[in-house]
Design an enzyme around this catalytic site. Structure first.
Site, PDB file in Angstrom:
ATOM      1  N   SER A   1      -0.456  -0.297  -0.401  1.00  0.00           N
ATOM      2  CA  SER A   1      -0.701  -0.601  -1.808  1.00  0.00           C
ATOM      3  C   SER A   1      -1.895   0.147  -2.392  1.00  0.00           C
ATOM      4  O   SER A   1      -1.911   1.364  -2.408  1.00  0.00           O
ATOM      5  CB  SER A   1      -0.854  -2.103  -1.960  1.00  0.00           C
ATOM      6  OG  SER A   1      -0.955  -2.439  -3.305  1.00  0.00           O
ATOM      7  N   HIS A   2      -2.902  -0.604  -2.809  1.00  0.00           N
ATOM      8  CA  HIS A   2      -4.035  -0.012  -3.524  1.00  0.00           C
ATOM      9  C   HIS A   2      -5.062   0.615  -2.579  1.00  0.00           C
ATOM     10  O   HIS A   2      -6.056   1.152  -3.046  1.00  0.00           O
ATOM     11  CB  HIS A   2      -4.718  -1.098  -4.361  1.00  0.00           C
ATOM     12  CG  HIS A   2      -5.168  -2.258  -3.523  1.00  0.00           C
ATOM     13  ND1 HIS A   2      -4.291  -3.183  -3.026  1.00  0.00           N
ATOM     14  CD2 HIS A   2      -6.378  -2.603  -3.066  1.00  0.00           C
ATOM     15  CE1 HIS A   2      -4.958  -4.064  -2.305  1.00  0.00           C
ATOM     16  NE2 HIS A   2      -6.226  -3.746  -2.302  1.00  0.00           N
TER      17      HIS A   2
ATOM     18  N   LYS B   1       5.436  -4.095   5.158  1.00  0.00           N
ATOM     19  CA  LYS B   1       5.705  -5.508   4.887  1.00  0.00           C
ATOM     20  C   LYS B   1       7.192  -5.756   4.764  1.00  0.00           C
ATOM     21  O   LYS B   1       7.969  -4.845   4.466  1.00  0.00           O
ATOM     22  CB  LYS B   1       4.962  -5.976   3.649  1.00  0.00           C
ATOM     23  CG  LYS B   1       5.466  -5.423   2.342  1.00  0.00           C
ATOM     24  CD  LYS B   1       4.760  -6.166   1.194  1.00  0.00           C
ATOM     25  CE  LYS B   1       5.214  -5.629  -0.134  1.00  0.00           C
ATOM     26  NZ  LYS B   1       4.734  -6.453  -1.240  1.00  0.00           N
TER      27      LYS B   1
ATOM     28  N   ASP C   1      -0.992   1.347  -9.320  1.00  0.00           N
ATOM     29  CA  ASP C   1      -1.578   1.523  -7.991  1.00  0.00           C
ATOM     30  C   ASP C   1      -0.642   2.261  -7.047  1.00  0.00           C
ATOM     31  O   ASP C   1       0.428   2.741  -7.448  1.00  0.00           O
ATOM     32  CB  ASP C   1      -1.997   0.172  -7.402  1.00  0.00           C
ATOM     33  CG  ASP C   1      -0.809  -0.646  -6.926  1.00  0.00           C
ATOM     34  OD1 ASP C   1       0.295  -0.464  -7.473  1.00  0.00           O
ATOM     35  OD2 ASP C   1      -0.981  -1.464  -5.992  1.00  0.00           O
TER      36      ASP C   1
ATOM     37  N   ASP D   1       1.541   1.521  -4.712  1.00  0.00           N
ATOM     38  CA  ASP D   1       2.965   1.156  -4.589  1.00  0.00           C
ATOM     39  C   ASP D   1       3.573   0.668  -5.895  1.00  0.00           C
ATOM     40  O   ASP D   1       4.703   0.183  -5.905  1.00  0.00           O
ATOM     41  CB  ASP D   1       3.144   0.101  -3.491  1.00  0.00           C
ATOM     42  CG  ASP D   1       2.409  -1.183  -3.785  1.00  0.00           C
ATOM     43  OD1 ASP D   1       1.374  -1.136  -4.496  1.00  0.00           O
ATOM     44  OD2 ASP D   1       2.857  -2.245  -3.318  1.00  0.00           O
TER      45      ASP D   1
ATOM     46  N   ASP E   1       2.907  -1.830  -8.002  1.00  0.00           N
ATOM     47  CA  ASP E   1       3.038  -3.214  -8.457  1.00  0.00           C
ATOM     48  C   ASP E   1       1.870  -3.670  -9.321  1.00  0.00           C
ATOM     49  O   ASP E   1       1.946  -4.704  -9.975  1.00  0.00           O
ATOM     50  CB  ASP E   1       3.278  -4.175  -7.277  1.00  0.00           C
ATOM     51  CG  ASP E   1       2.226  -4.081  -6.198  1.00  0.00           C
ATOM     52  OD1 ASP E   1       1.274  -3.288  -6.351  1.00  0.00           O
ATOM     53  OD2 ASP E   1       2.355  -4.808  -5.185  1.00  0.00           O
ATOM     54  N   ARG E   2       0.783  -2.892  -9.333  1.00  0.00           N
ATOM     55  CA  ARG E   2      -0.358  -3.279 -10.177  1.00  0.00           C
ATOM     56  C   ARG E   2      -0.418  -2.457 -11.447  1.00  0.00           C
ATOM     57  O   ARG E   2       0.081  -1.329 -11.493  1.00  0.00           O
ATOM     58  CB  ARG E   2      -1.675  -3.034  -9.440  1.00  0.00           C
ATOM     59  CG  ARG E   2      -1.859  -3.872  -8.241  1.00  0.00           C
ATOM     60  CD  ARG E   2      -3.240  -3.609  -7.673  1.00  0.00           C
ATOM     61  NE  ARG E   2      -3.411  -4.435  -6.487  1.00  0.00           N
ATOM     62  CZ  ARG E   2      -4.575  -4.823  -6.024  1.00  0.00           C
ATOM     63  NH1 ARG E   2      -5.684  -4.435  -6.627  1.00  0.00           N
ATOM     64  NH2 ARG E   2      -4.638  -5.587  -4.958  1.00  0.00           N
TER      65      ARG E   2
ATOM     66  N   LYS F   1       5.096  -8.311  -8.181  1.00  0.00           N
ATOM     67  CA  LYS F   1       4.440  -7.893  -9.407  1.00  0.00           C
ATOM     68  C   LYS F   1       4.908  -6.485  -9.740  1.00  0.00           C
ATOM     69  O   LYS F   1       5.376  -5.768  -8.866  1.00  0.00           O
ATOM     70  CB  LYS F   1       2.920  -7.993  -9.282  1.00  0.00           C
ATOM     71  CG  LYS F   1       2.288  -7.270  -8.105  1.00  0.00           C
ATOM     72  CD  LYS F   1       0.816  -7.670  -8.013  1.00  0.00           C
ATOM     73  CE  LYS F   1       0.054  -6.900  -6.954  1.00  0.00           C
ATOM     74  NZ  LYS F   1       0.221  -7.468  -5.606  1.00  0.00           N
TER      75      LYS F   1
END
Ligand code: VG1
Ligand code: CO
Length: 540
Positions: A110-111, A123, A274, A276, A278-279, A373
């Site tokens: 992710s981030h 995940k 971000d 991946d 999602d942010r 998200k």
């Protein structure tokens, strides 16, 4: 098919969002294989279908081939893979739901930065498209502690660059365009005509994908389908090391965007996402939108978008997220929910139809359209609202605060603290909780203090120790948590909130408005004494 003997590797415990480690750790002997076998042992692979994709960071391509060979060896029937092994987290969630697969594996940290010496992660998402709940990740972790072998098909790499059907042993691999289905979903939710007209009318935007996964999605949706001028999307090519950027969309790491949005040449609207996808961070011309405020504004205005025209069932936020969204839920007369940090806790509420929109203070918002998200979704909902209201971001925020009051909010992160020192600080803090009520600090009186525990209203599962809360009589609040996504030492997160009802005092700088709360946070936890830190590394 080969069965490979292995032994358990310590520390394969998924955190807030999957298993994250330094890339060399993930690339070390048996590491990825052990964890992937543990996933398949827990969820079962025989005859099943999965989605696979990642954010394109270093090792993404190699890991994808390993996971495919293991899926085939474990008897999976079909895996749907994004071309080039690329899928944003929300797009993966959508593909799981669209194709009704038995879940999916997402390769991302992710981030966190990517590269040979940075971070990698894996995940598992459930058949509902959402991150595996704690009981499932705990079972996977247990499995890693007793694993003795994993299964691997001996085969050549699948050509993941070619869209279409491939065969891997007895398993089918369907390579799909990572963007098409996701973009189609967005068209069902938002008024693309209105947004297109806004761009045609001269509205200008800058979308910073931070050299991470949303680049192709942003270009397709914003430039190709909505007619935003070419060049609206910057840093739009996903790179294995994110071009050296730290793909965490906040004012510190998306500084170039912030600088532009506060300059004389600022466009109307700015956004970043971000690693991946999602942010999201949203910025107006000359005004930063805190994620907690963004959630509240989106909840208050979602009905302006076709996908939410019938209104919302409820709004859910993570506990450290400000109460701004609660005020909107109260005004709308809809349900409000407070969950622990991490998107997995929203899954049941979304599945049960109790919440429609969810959000976290960490730049995450989403809805029941997927079970993650979704950064680009939030950007599009903002665009839809701007297109309908025909006001600036600043005007919309000011009107929001005038109506609901303002929850001044900030998060201070203290990174890479020695774990033992962070643990000692929390032990002392937890030990002091019962003495805190009634205590005066910085002119505020502590009303209550506790360690947040959550009982899921749908399945009754209980999650303990989800953050220490100190609540003051004047409505101010401090929350302390340790990060569950970091890969180096401990990261202390301190969440600070203070409410101003208005009409005066709504236009202060957040750090200035929070100054007494910040001082109280340091005093109550003895942050400097325990950690040696007096100032945070990142302020959002
Ligand atoms: C952080 C955020 C949390 C978020 C999680 C995963 O977790 O605080 O709100 O859900 O990252 O986001 P932690 O445990 O480090 O505070 V992401 O974009 O990494 O999927
Ligand atoms: Co993310």
């Amino acid at each position: 098919m080969t069965t490979v003997a292995t032994t358990p590797i310590a520390g394969q415990k998924p955190g807030t969002s999957g298993l994250r480690k330094k890339t060399p750790v993930f690339m070390s002997r048996h590491y990825l294989e052990n964890f992937v076998q543990a996933i398949f042992d827990v969820v079962g692979a025989k005859g099943k279908a999965f989605v696979l994709g990642g954010d394109g960071r270093y090792f993404n391509d190699r890991a994808a081939q390993v996971i495919l060979r293991m899926a085939a060896a474990n008897g999976a029937a079909r895996v749907i893979v994004g071309q080039g092994a690329i899928l944003s987290t929300p797009a993966a969630s959508h593909l799981i739901r669209l194709n009704q697969t038995d879940g999916g594996i997402i390769m991302s940290a992710s981030h966190n930065p990517g590269g040979p010496d940075e971070d990698f992660g894996v995940k598992f998402n459930m058949p509902n498209g959402g991150p595996a709940p704690e009981a499932v990740t705990e079972a996977m972790f247990q499995r890693t502690t007793e694993i003795t072998e994993y299964r691997m098909l001996e085969a050549q790499d699948v050509d993941l660059g070619r869209i279409g059907r491939h065969q891997l042993g007895d398993m089918v691999v369907d390579v799909v365009d990572p963007v098409t289905d996701y973009a189609a979903l967005m068209e069902t939710l938002f008024d693309f005509g209105a947004i297109r007209a806004m761009f045609a009318g001269g509205f200008r935007m800058r979308m910073d994908s931070m050299c991470a996964v949303t680049g192709p999605y942003a270009v397709e949706v914003l430039e190709n389908r909505l007619g935003a001028p070419k060049g609206t999307c910057v840093n739009a090519t996903p790179l294995p090391d994110f071009g050296g950027m730290h793909p965490d969309p906040n004012p510190t790491w998306a500084k170039a965007l912030m600088d532009e949005m506060f300059s004389d040449a600022a466009p109307d609207f700015g956004a970043a996402s971000d690693g991946d996808g999602d942010r999201n961070m949203v910025v107006g011309r000359g005004i930063y939108v805190s994620p907690s405020d963004s959630l509240a504004v989106l909840a208050a205005n979602a009905h302006l978008a076709p996908g939410y025209a019938k209104g919302l069932r409820g709004v859910a936020r993570s506990m450290p997220t400000s109460a701004a969204a609660d005020r909107v839920a109260d005004a709308l007369g809809i349900g409000k929910y407070e969950t622990p940090t991490g998107w997995k806790f929203f899954g049941n509420l979304l599945d049960a139809g109790q919440a429609t929109i969810c959000g976290e203070e960490s730049f995450g918002t989403g809805s029941d359209h997927v079970r993650e998200k979704d950064g680009l979704w939030a950007v599009l909902l903002w665009l839809n609202i701007l297109a309908v209201r025909k006001q600036s971001v600043a005007e919309i925020l000011r009107e929001h605060w005038a109506k609901f009051g303002r929850n001044y909010y900030s998060r201070h992160d203290f990174e890479a603290i020695e774990t033992a020192r962070a643990d000692a600080m929390f032990a002392a803090l937890r030990g002091s909780l019962s003495d805190l009520p009634g205590r005066q600090v910085e002119g505020m009186v502590v009303q209550s203090a506790d360690d947040f525990a959550y009982t899921d209203p749908v399945d009754g599962s209980v999650s303990q120790k989800q953050g220490v809360r100190v609540l003051f009589q004047d409505g101010s609040r401090i929350v302390y948590r340790l990060s569950g996504t970091g890969t180096e030492g401990a990261t202390l997160r301190v969440y600070l909130e203070r409410y101003a009802a208005g009409p005066s005092g709504l236009d202060l700088d957040a750090q200035a408005a929070l100054a007494p709360v910040i001082r109280a946070a340091h005093a109550l936890a003895g942050i400097a004494d325990h950690t040696g830190r007096t100032a945070p590394d990142v302020v959002t």
